[in-house]
Structure formats: C-alpha cells, structure tokens
Design an enzyme around this catalytic site. Structure first.
Site, PDB file in Angstrom:
ATOM      1  N   TYR A 146       0.852  -1.192   0.000  1.00 19.05           N
ATOM      2  CA  TYR A 146       0.000   0.000   0.000  1.00 19.05           C
ATOM      3  C   TYR A 146       0.883   1.235   0.000  1.00 19.05           C
ATOM      4  CZ  TYR A 146      -3.533   3.404   1.465  1.00 19.05           C
ATOM      5  OH  TYR A 146      -4.378   4.491   1.525  1.00 19.05           O
ATOM      6  N   ASP A 241       9.204   2.993   0.037  1.00 21.12           N
ATOM      7  CA  ASP A 241       8.125   3.656   0.760  1.00 21.12           C
ATOM      8  C   ASP A 241       8.260   3.263   2.231  1.00 21.12           C
ATOM      9  OD1 ASP A 241       5.878   4.619   1.926  1.00 21.12           O
ATOM     10  OD2 ASP A 241       4.461   3.645   0.554  1.00 21.12           O
ATOM     11  N   LYS A 269       3.462   9.137   8.722  1.00 23.20           N
ATOM     12  CA  LYS A 269       3.193   8.556  10.047  1.00 23.20           C
ATOM     13  C   LYS A 269       4.122   9.104  11.147  1.00 23.20           C
ATOM     14  CE  LYS A 269       0.399   4.997   8.134  1.00 23.20           C
ATOM     15  NZ  LYS A 269       0.475   4.310   6.870  1.00 23.20           N
TER      16      LYS A 269
HETATM   17  C1  LIG Z   1      -0.113   4.789   5.492  1.00 22.31           C
HETATM   18  C2  LIG Z   1       0.755   4.544   4.320  1.00 22.31           C
HETATM   19  C3  LIG Z   1       0.788   5.424   3.229  1.00 22.31           C
HETATM   20  C4  LIG Z   1      -0.165   6.577   3.101  1.00 22.31           C
HETATM   21  O1  LIG Z   1       0.036   7.541   4.055  1.00 22.31           O
HETATM   22  P1  LIG Z   1      -1.201   8.543   4.394  1.00 22.31           P
HETATM   23  O2  LIG Z   1      -0.590   9.513   5.346  1.00 22.31           O
HETATM   24  O3  LIG Z   1      -2.272   7.688   4.968  1.00 22.31           O
HETATM   25  O4  LIG Z   1      -1.598   9.177   3.115  1.00 22.31           O
HETATM   26  C5  LIG Z   1       1.722   5.196   2.244  1.00 22.31           C
HETATM   27  N1  LIG Z   1       2.568   4.165   2.305  1.00 22.31           N
HETATM   28  C6  LIG Z   1       2.556   3.294   3.326  1.00 22.31           C
HETATM   29  C7  LIG Z   1       3.549   2.186   3.361  1.00 22.31           C
HETATM   30  C8  LIG Z   1       1.624   3.442   4.356  1.00 22.31           C
HETATM   31  O5  LIG Z   1       1.587   2.528   5.340  1.00 22.31           O
END
Ligand SMILES: *Cc1c(COP(=O)(O)O)cnc(C)c1O
Length: 430
Positions: A146, A241, A269
């Site tokens: 994700y 990511d 986060k």
């Molecule tokens: C939560 C998440 C995102 C998206 O971040 P948001 O602040 O919710 O837009 C992108 N990549 C990873 C791996 C995530 O866990």
C-alpha cells in the site's frame, strides 16, 4: 465485557453525514463483522478511551505515528509552544529547516527532503519525480503493498483495498492502470520478467521494503538488494516507501536495517508525531528537479505546517536515542516469543511475522512469506480474535491484513495481559 451504546449512537448519526460513518475505510469495523466502530474520546500512553469510557490497550498506535505512546509530554510541550506563535503562515520557517536537518544529517543517502501533508502525497510526488528524471512512464509496484491513495498506486493495493476486497479502485483511467505493472514481493522472477519485457519503459520500482499492509512480511534472500541491483541495471529509480518502516525499524528505517540504499525514500506517520506530515527525499540531482528549482511540480498550502513540524522535531529528536529501538524490539520479542510458545503448546496452525516493534498474527497458516500466503490467512478466525480482544480491553487493528504497532509506553503488564487473553482465545480455538 465492554458495552458500546454511545459509539452506536454516534455511528448512527455519522452514517447520515459521512460515507460509511468514517473518514478512512479501515476504521469501519464492518471488516471484522461488527455493525459499527468504536468512537474514541481520548488517549494517554498505551491506552485508548472510547465514548462509553471503555479502556483499551492500544495496538493500532494511529497506524504507526504513536511510537512514543499517546499524549507524550515532550511532543505536547513542543506543540503548545508552537501554537502560541500561530498555526500557519504560508511562508517558510526556521523549524522546517531544523526538521530537514534532523533527517538529512542522520540518514546517509538523503541529500535533500521535501515535506508534504500525508504519506499519499509523498509517494505520489516521488513517482512523478522518478518519471520526470527517467523520462519514462511505467512503474512497478508489488501486489498487496500500500502506498496511499493516489491513482497509479491504487492497483492491487494493500490495507483496506485487501480487507474490503477492492482489487483496483473504481474511478481510475485505463491508461493509469496500464502504467502500473504488478510484481510479487519476494519473487525475483516476477520482477525480472517485467524488466525484460518493458526494458527502458520502467521509471521506478516502488516497494514497502518491509511490507506492512498485507500483514508484516519480511524480505527473503536479499530481495531488497536484488531490487537495488536490477533497478540500477535498467537505469530505473528505486523508491522505498518507508511511511511505516521509517523511524520505526530504527531511525534509518528499513534502508538502514538491511543496508540497501534507495534513490528516493518516502516518509509519513511517525515523522509528524501524530500530526499530518509526510516527506520524500533522496539524491540531490533528483530532488533538485522539483519546483522552484526544476519543473516537477510539488506544493502544499500546509506542507511543513509549523505545528506538525514541532511535533515531528520533538518525536525525531527523541528517536535519535537508539536505546529506544533496542527496548521496543525487546518488548516485541517478549510478546512474540511467549505467543509462539503457546502456538506450539496448543499445536495451532497460527504463525507470527515480526520485526522491530511490529508484528502480525496470522491464523490458519504455518508461514507467510508473500502476498499469496497472506491471502490464505483465516479471516473469520482473526475476526473472532479481534472481537474477543476488543470486548476484554485490547484494541487490535481491525483487519487480518494489518500490523500490530508497539510503543515505548506498552508496559510489561500490558503485554502480559495481551498474552493471557490470547492464550484464552487459543484454548477456545481447539
Ligand atoms: C499509510 C501509508 C501510506 C499513506 O500515508 P497517508 O498519510 O495515509 O496518506 C503510504 N505508504 C505506506 C507504506 C503506508 O503505510
């Protein structure tokens, strides 16, 4: 046993005004066969309190940001201090430079960094930058990973796309979907095939170096180094990511942990200490393509917002102390070792993947090494586990595809209680 009358009342109002009653789908407890979610009133340390005054040991941690627990004194103090000076200026501040320095000077491969308001914006912008730099269109992503909710990354995504069985979101153009090529995490052959087929059309490979949105999955057989090598060979950009793994698996995230250097990295986060912040960074020559230096557009009215930055500085300053990560991992080891012993004792088909302060308990499977394995985990059994824990005061992430997040505030007593409840549940499974 907890009662949820007030949450139910609020939910009945919520669904009339907000789609599904929630502002992010994973908060909808329909995923765990419940009629409505629990509405949270406040939190402190490792504890959440809902609108019915039920207390829970929190294992969601706001999906990652709360690595120092809720209502951390230092963060609140820093935020209060910033608040007194106003909330947003739309002009640069000294504090943004301070946060940038904290990151750039402590993470070797980042020359420059840009702040955003979310992880979604960070990955979206990193992809745009990779496309501009390589002058190529296609990207490779991994099934079940994700990367937020921008169009090109919503193909075969993890998190609620998996939980809600949404393979690709509706509303995305065919052309966009065509430009996102799918590979299987931990499957080198699937990546090689795509590179051999599309050669010089692939701008970037984007990956959660430690996938955490299809449950925790660990890289096998130097998979990350393999991605580094193949992207280099084909002159593609490697994007890690690290929105979850960044500042969670040590300050330098998965890149540092596995000693593999991506070209670009994205954060979110933890970096905002509970406020909306994301970031993307990397090599100078790539980062300097962004406007106003270059012509790759990235902007944000609230990017680098002073309140969020204050929380970020307080959080990351604290996390420079590596002992925090050693203690967090010890907590994880403590709980997962005991749970693994119970799994053996009761001879259960259950397994646990863990790293740092993250772990996932998978029911009905003996091992989970990839996306296909994760799909096989028993959803109904997880949902029963979720309800049992909820009713007895433990808040798990409401999906079998999510990670459990530990914080510095989880006490041994908290962990022992979780172990005790889980043993009761394990016994009930036989
Ligand atoms: C939560 C998440 C995102 C998206 O971040 P948001 O602040 O919710 O837009 C992108 N990549 C990873 C791996 C995530 O866990």
């Amino acid at each position: 046993m907890n009662k949820f009358e007030n949450s139910k009342k609020i939910y009945n109002k919520a669904i009339k005004k907000i789609p599904g009653g929630v502002n992010s789908p994973v908060r909808n407890f329909g995923s765990v066969d419940m009629k409505y979610p629990v509405f949270i009133k406040k939190a402190y340390k490792s504890i959440l309190i809902d609108e019915d005054n039920n207390k829970y040991i929190d294992l969601i941690g706001s999906w990652g940001p709360m690595i120092l627990g809720h209502n951390n004194k230092k963060i609140i103090k820093s935020v209060k201090k910033a608040l007194k000076k106003g909330t947003s200026y739309g002009l640069p501040t000294k504090q943004e430079v301070q946060l940038a320095k904290l990151i750039v000077e402590n993470i070797p491969f980042i020359d420059k960094i840009r702040f955003t308001t979310s992880g979604t914006e960070a990955t979206m912008s990193a992809i745009r930058l990779a496309r501009a730099y390589t002058k190529r269109d296609k990207i490779i992503k991994f099934k079940g990973c994700y990367h937020g909710h921008s169009d090109s990354l919503l193909v075969s995504g993890g998190s609620y796309l998996l939980t809600g069985e949404i393979i690709d979101s509706n509303g995305i153009t065919k052309k966009t979907i065509e430009d996102t090529l799918l590979a299987d995490y931990n499957n080198k052959e699937s990546v090689i095939e795509l590179f051999e087929k599309y050669k010089d059309e692939i701008a970037a490979v984007i990956v959660e170096p430690i996938p955490a949105n299809m449950g925790i999955i660990l890289p096998k057989d130097n998979f990350l180094q393999f991605l580094r090598d193949i992207t280099k060979e084909y002159n593609s950009i490697l994007i890690f990511d690290e929105v979850i793994s960044g500042f969670r698996i040590g300050f330098t995230g998965a890149s540092g942990y596995y000693n593999v250097t991506p070209d670009l990295v994205t954060y979110g986060k933890i970096i905002g200490g509970g406020f909306p912040v994301g970031a993307f960074g990397g090599k100078k020559e790539i980062m300097d393509m962004i406007a106003p230096v270059g012509n790759v557009y990235h902007a944000g009215t609230l990017s680098g917002n002073p309140i969020a930055v204050a929380a970020g500085i307080a959080t990351l300053t604290k996390l420079l102390d590596n002992q925090i990560y050693i203690d967090l991992e010890e907590k994880q080891n403590y709980i997962t070792t005991k749970l693994n012993k119970l799994i053996k004792k009761y001879n259960l088909k259950v397994c646990i993947n863990s790293i740092g302060s993250l772990f996932t308990i998978y029911f009905g499977v003996k091992k989970v090494e990839n996306y296909e394995d994760s799909l096989k985990a028993d959803k109904d059994m997880f949902n029963k586990y979720f309800k049992y824990m909820l009713e007895n005061g433990v808040m798990l992430p409401p999906s079998k595809y999510e990670a459990i997040f530990l914080s510095t505030c989880h006490s041994k007593k908290n962990l022992d209680y979780i172990i005790k409840l889980t043993e009761e549940f394990f016994i009930s499974m036989n």
